[in-house]
Design an enzyme around this catalytic site. Sequence first.
Site, PDB file in Angstrom:
ATOM      1  N   ASP A  31       0.823  -1.223   0.000  1.00  0.00           N
ATOM      2  CA  ASP A  31       0.000   0.000   0.000  1.00  0.00           C
ATOM      3  C   ASP A  31       0.856   1.273   0.000  1.00  0.00           C
ATOM      4  OD1 ASP A  31      -2.310   1.420  -0.022  1.00  0.00           O
ATOM      5  OD2 ASP A  31      -2.829   1.069   2.073  1.00  0.00           O
ATOM      6  N   GLY A  32       0.275   2.331  -0.571  1.00  0.00           N
ATOM      7  CA  GLY A  32       0.925   3.648  -0.508  1.00  0.00           C
ATOM      8  C   GLY A  32       1.566   4.087  -1.812  1.00  0.00           C
ATOM      9  N   ASN A  33       1.363   3.319  -2.878  1.00  0.00           N
ATOM     10  CA  ASN A  33       1.982   3.670  -4.170  1.00  0.00           C
ATOM     11  C   ASN A  33       1.440   4.996  -4.701  1.00  0.00           C
ATOM     12  OD1 ASN A  33       3.161   1.141  -4.024  1.00  0.00           O
ATOM     13  ND2 ASN A  33       1.593   0.186  -5.278  1.00  0.00           N
ATOM     14  N   ARG A  35       0.062   7.540  -3.032  1.00  0.00           N
ATOM     15  CA  ARG A  35       0.535   8.684  -2.235  1.00  0.00           C
ATOM     16  C   ARG A  35       2.003   8.990  -2.519  1.00  0.00           C
ATOM     17  NH1 ARG A  35      -1.508   6.240   3.154  1.00  0.00           N
ATOM     18  NH2 ARG A  35      -1.930   4.531   1.719  1.00  0.00           N
ATOM     19  N   SER A  76      -6.810  -6.086  -6.034  1.00  0.00           N
ATOM     20  CA  SER A  76      -7.949  -6.651  -5.300  1.00  0.00           C
ATOM     21  C   SER A  76      -9.183  -6.736  -6.197  1.00  0.00           C
ATOM     22  CB  SER A  76      -8.269  -5.780  -4.076  1.00  0.00           C
ATOM     23  OG  SER A  76      -8.979  -4.630  -4.481  1.00  0.00           O
ATOM     24  N   GLU A  78     -11.721  -5.283  -5.732  1.00  0.00           N
ATOM     25  CA  GLU A  78     -12.312  -3.936  -5.751  1.00  0.00           C
ATOM     26  C   GLU A  78     -11.515  -2.965  -6.640  1.00  0.00           C
ATOM     27  OE1 GLU A  78     -11.857  -5.647  -2.718  1.00  0.00           O
ATOM     28  OE2 GLU A  78     -13.960  -6.253  -2.900  1.00  0.00           O
ATOM     29  N   ASN A  79     -10.302  -3.336  -7.002  1.00  0.00           N
ATOM     30  CA  ASN A  79      -9.438  -2.396  -7.745  1.00  0.00           C
ATOM     31  C   ASN A  79      -9.908  -2.102  -9.174  1.00  0.00           C
ATOM     32  OD1 ASN A  79      -6.289  -3.403  -6.143  1.00  0.00           O
ATOM     33  ND2 ASN A  79      -7.702  -1.746  -5.629  1.00  0.00           N
ATOM     34  N   ARG A 201       1.576  -4.423   6.623  1.00  0.00           N
ATOM     35  CA  ARG A 201       0.892  -3.383   5.851  1.00  0.00           C
ATOM     36  C   ARG A 201       1.633  -2.066   6.023  1.00  0.00           C
ATOM     37  NH1 ARG A 201      -5.345  -2.293   4.421  1.00  0.00           N
ATOM     38  NH2 ARG A 201      -4.873  -0.745   2.837  1.00  0.00           N
ATOM     39  N   ARG A 207      -5.810  -1.648   8.582  1.00  0.00           N
ATOM     40  CA  ARG A 207      -6.960  -2.527   8.338  1.00  0.00           C
ATOM     41  C   ARG A 207      -6.505  -3.664   7.427  1.00  0.00           C
ATOM     42  NH1 ARG A 207      -8.129   2.404   6.012  1.00  0.00           N
ATOM     43  NH2 ARG A 207      -7.670   2.437   3.788  1.00  0.00           N
ATOM     44  N   GLU A 220       0.410 -12.718  12.753  1.00  0.00           N
ATOM     45  CA  GLU A 220       0.832 -11.496  13.426  1.00  0.00           C
ATOM     46  C   GLU A 220       0.802 -10.373  12.391  1.00  0.00           C
ATOM     47  OE1 GLU A 220       1.523 -11.100  16.624  1.00  0.00           O
ATOM     48  OE2 GLU A 220       1.260 -13.234  17.068  1.00  0.00           O
TER      49      GLU A 220
HETATM   50  C1  FPP Z   1      -2.205  -0.056  -3.226  1.00  0.00           C
HETATM   51  O1  FPP Z   1      -1.655   1.243  -3.178  1.00  0.00           O
HETATM   52  C2  FPP Z   1      -1.556  -0.811  -4.275  1.00  0.00           C
HETATM   53  C3  FPP Z   1      -2.194  -1.394  -5.308  1.00  0.00           C
HETATM   54  C4  FPP Z   1      -3.651  -1.335  -5.501  1.00  0.00           C
HETATM   55  C5  FPP Z   1      -1.453  -2.111  -6.388  1.00  0.00           C
HETATM   56  C6  FPP Z   1      -0.204  -2.812  -5.936  1.00  0.00           C
HETATM   57  C7  FPP Z   1       0.512  -3.259  -7.145  1.00  0.00           C
HETATM   58  C8  FPP Z   1       1.833  -3.124  -7.357  1.00  0.00           C
HETATM   59  C9  FPP Z   1       2.821  -2.613  -6.375  1.00  0.00           C
HETATM   60  C10 FPP Z   1       2.382  -3.589  -8.665  1.00  0.00           C
HETATM   61  C11 FPP Z   1       2.678  -5.014  -8.495  1.00  0.00           C
HETATM   62  C12 FPP Z   1       3.122  -5.647  -9.686  1.00  0.00           C
HETATM   63  C13 FPP Z   1       3.930  -6.717  -9.620  1.00  0.00           C
HETATM   64  C14 FPP Z   1       4.225  -7.428 -10.857  1.00  0.00           C
HETATM   65  C15 FPP Z   1       4.520  -7.200  -8.359  1.00  0.00           C
HETATM   66  P1  FPP Z   1      -2.560   2.482  -3.550  1.00  0.00           P
HETATM   67  O2  FPP Z   1      -2.513   2.685  -5.013  1.00  0.00           O
HETATM   68  O3  FPP Z   1      -3.949   2.259  -3.032  1.00  0.00           O
HETATM   69  O4  FPP Z   1      -1.849   3.638  -2.795  1.00  0.00           O
HETATM   70  P2  FPP Z   1      -2.532   4.866  -2.069  1.00  0.00           P
HETATM   71  O5  FPP Z   1      -3.326   4.309  -0.906  1.00  0.00           O
HETATM   72  O6  FPP Z   1      -1.368   5.689  -1.614  1.00  0.00           O
HETATM   73  O7  FPP Z   1      -3.392   5.569  -3.075  1.00  0.00           O
END
Ligand code: FPP
Length: 253
Positions: A31-33, A35, A76, A78-79, A201, A207, A220
């Site tokens: 999570d956090g990509n 932001r 997910s 939901e994504n 997380r 959550r 854990e």
């Molecule tokens: C949640 O962060 C992250 C996701 C919905 C996608 C995660 C996917 C990757 C890191 C790419 C993975 C690909 C491979 C091949 C391993 P967010 O986008 O909800 O972040 P935010 O809460 O900061 O908006």
Amino acid sequence: MGIFKNIFGKNKNNEALNHSSVPRHIAVIMDGNGRWAKKRGMPRSAGHAVGAETFRTIATYCKDIGVQYFTVYAFSTENWKRPEQEVNALMDLFRKYLTEAAETMFESGVAVRVIGDLSPLPEDIKKQIAEVDKIADKLGENAATASLCINYGGRDEIKNAVKKIAEKVKVGEINPEDITENTISKYLYTAKMPDPDLIIRPSGEIRTSNFLLWQSAYSEYYFTDVLWPDFKTSDMDDAINAFNLRNRRFGGV
Ligand code: FPP
């Protein structure tokens, strides 16, 4: 070349690591990509691309220190509600990394798996997953495993398991009285792996977001404010060290 190329290298003998025991199965909600990208004035997809690189680094590290199962929440159920451009960018990342996995997995000896309801995925990605699966099968049951959860939802997974079990009951293959917790585990996407010992997380959210609901009964949890693209091997050390300080009783005393 190859996200999975370096995953299964030799132990690095990292000084910072003080693990009295390494969890057998670590799972991560990446999570956090978004932001991370926003802070830099970049599109969200750039955050996912760096997040995928972080996956490569951390998966490699987990293999190096002897974690047998490493599972990440990549997309997910939901994504799909996200903007089309973002969904497409994520699908392109899956294409890229699955191509690399197919090229390098056999040589590295790691079983790469994709779990989730794969039915709505684009046909070409489904083909890639089938190809990767075939190679992973050849590696045998004892190979270290890196699993990407794609179109995964914990409730959806349990619902699908219940449907399959109900079908078996209907044709007389399962007697309802014989259904145990183990029966349910066997019908989940994770049937062949142990439950996660540690679920991490990042990004400050506290959550579970529908991740491994059944399997996390005794996991854990470790939460950190670090955003996933910034997550380093030292953050993994912190998580494992915290895990080792916990007193897991599994409901006992
Ligand atoms: C949640 O962060 C992250 C996701 C919905 C996608 C995660 C996917 C990757 C890191 C790419 C993975 C690909 C491979 C091949 C391993 P967010 O986008 O909800 O972040 P935010 O809460 O900061 O908006």
